[in-house]
Design an enzyme around this catalytic site. Structure first.
Site, mmCIF file in Angstrom:
data_model
loop_
_atom_site.group_PDB
_atom_site.id
_atom_site.type_symbol
_atom_site.label_atom_id
_atom_site.label_comp_id
_atom_site.label_asym_id
_atom_site.label_seq_id
_atom_site.Cartn_x
_atom_site.Cartn_y
_atom_site.Cartn_z
ATOM 1 N N ASN A 3 0.815 -1.216 0.000
ATOM 2 C CA ASN A 3 0.000 0.000 0.000
ATOM 3 C C ASN A 3 0.855 1.276 0.000
ATOM 4 O OD1 ASN A 3 0.998 0.048 2.576
ATOM 5 N ND2 ASN A 3 -0.963 -0.113 3.629
ATOM 6 N N HIS A 41 3.369 1.882 2.140
ATOM 7 C CA HIS A 41 3.876 2.317 3.450
ATOM 8 C C HIS A 41 5.392 2.160 3.530
ATOM 9 C CE1 HIS A 41 3.182 -1.889 5.464
ATOM 10 N NE2 HIS A 41 4.476 -1.727 5.326
ATOM 11 N N GLU A 71 1.437 4.125 7.540
ATOM 12 C CA GLU A 71 0.362 3.686 6.655
ATOM 13 C C GLU A 71 -0.210 4.876 5.880
ATOM 14 O OE1 GLU A 71 0.111 0.675 6.270
ATOM 15 O OE2 GLU A 71 -0.228 -0.508 8.066
#
Ligand code: GLP
Length: 240
Positions: free
Chosen positions: A136, A138, A143
């Site tokens: 994603n 990160h 995050e």
């Protein structure tokens, strides 16, 4: 941002190890920021080999790890503390007092995070920061979100990270929280090296390189760093 693409992970790891060697040779008491996960394992193997061969020494090197799970004993097989002992520290000549990893079991996690930032500052900040990347986007455990983070803090892991990392937690429940250096801490490093391999990282790498600089893909902030290098295999670079 410099991008280098390699035909295989072995060649990628040799180049990553060369960059570490150059940093440690120029500055034997270099401050290294270190990462966990599958991405750095071959690089660590090569650093161990070079250390055992007497090419490099970690005797004066200082390290800070990016992140650590909360509520997981240090001795657990999945703690990042155990990971680092098994994959690097247990095989090189580093002094235990020069190794820093957040204490994910600290009773007062805010004080622990503040103390960690103070230790990084007292060491003169990070000379070379190694990063992997989540699917994603990160970095560390920063995050995707609505704002870039700053110093070390406690984060609730995203569903996608819990899904991606729970494969390691075969006998215990995967922690839902972690302590991580913030994006601000990472960006203070003088040089940043990000390793990504495999097709699962292709979208994250595309967004890192071609997307807008946005906290929705935390790694995209590297576009604004003066000395960031991406080491990729062909699968991770497929969308570039
Ligand atoms: C974890 C770590 C990150 C790492 C990422 C990718 O969540 N906190 O620092 O970069 O996963 O891991 P891997 O290299 O195993 O794909």
């Amino acid at each position: 941002m410099q991008i280098k693409i390699f035909p295989n992970e072995t060649e990628l790891a040799l180049t990553a190890a060369d960059i570490f060697e150059e940093t440690i040779t120029k500055k034997p008491n270099a401050v290294l920021g270190l990462a966990t996960g599958a991405s750095p394992v071959l690089t660590y193997k090569e650093l161990i080999r070079r250390c055992k061969a007497g090419v490099i020494s970690f005797a004066d090197v200082i390290t800070f790890n990016l992140d650590e799970y909360c509520d997981l004993p240090r001795a657990d097989k999945n703690s990042y503390y155990t990971f680092m002992q098994e994959n690097l520290f247990g095989h090189i000549d580093i002094k235990p007092e020069n190794v820093h990893i957040e204490d994910g079991n600290a009773a007062d996690f805010e004080a622990e995070c503040k103390a960690y930032d103070a230790q990084i500052a007292a060491a003169g900040y990070i000379d070379l920061q190694l990063l992997g990347i989540g699917t994603n986007g990160h970095i560390g455990f920063n995050e995707p979100g609505d704002a870039f983070t700053d110093g070390t803090f406690r984060i609730r892991l995203s569903e996608s990270t819990i899904k991606a990392n729970s494969r390691y937690f075969t006998d215990s429940k995967m922690p839902e929280y972690a302590l991580t250096m913030g994006v601000g801490s990472i960006m203070k490093a003088k040089k940043i090296l990000l390793i990504a391999t495999g097709s699962a990282k292709a979208d994250a790498i595309y967004n890192t390189v071609n997307g807008p600089v946005s906290p929705h893909c935390p790694a995209s902030v590297l576009q604004t760093h003066p000395d960031a290098i991406l080491l990729l295999d062909e699968a991770a670079a497929a969308r570039l």
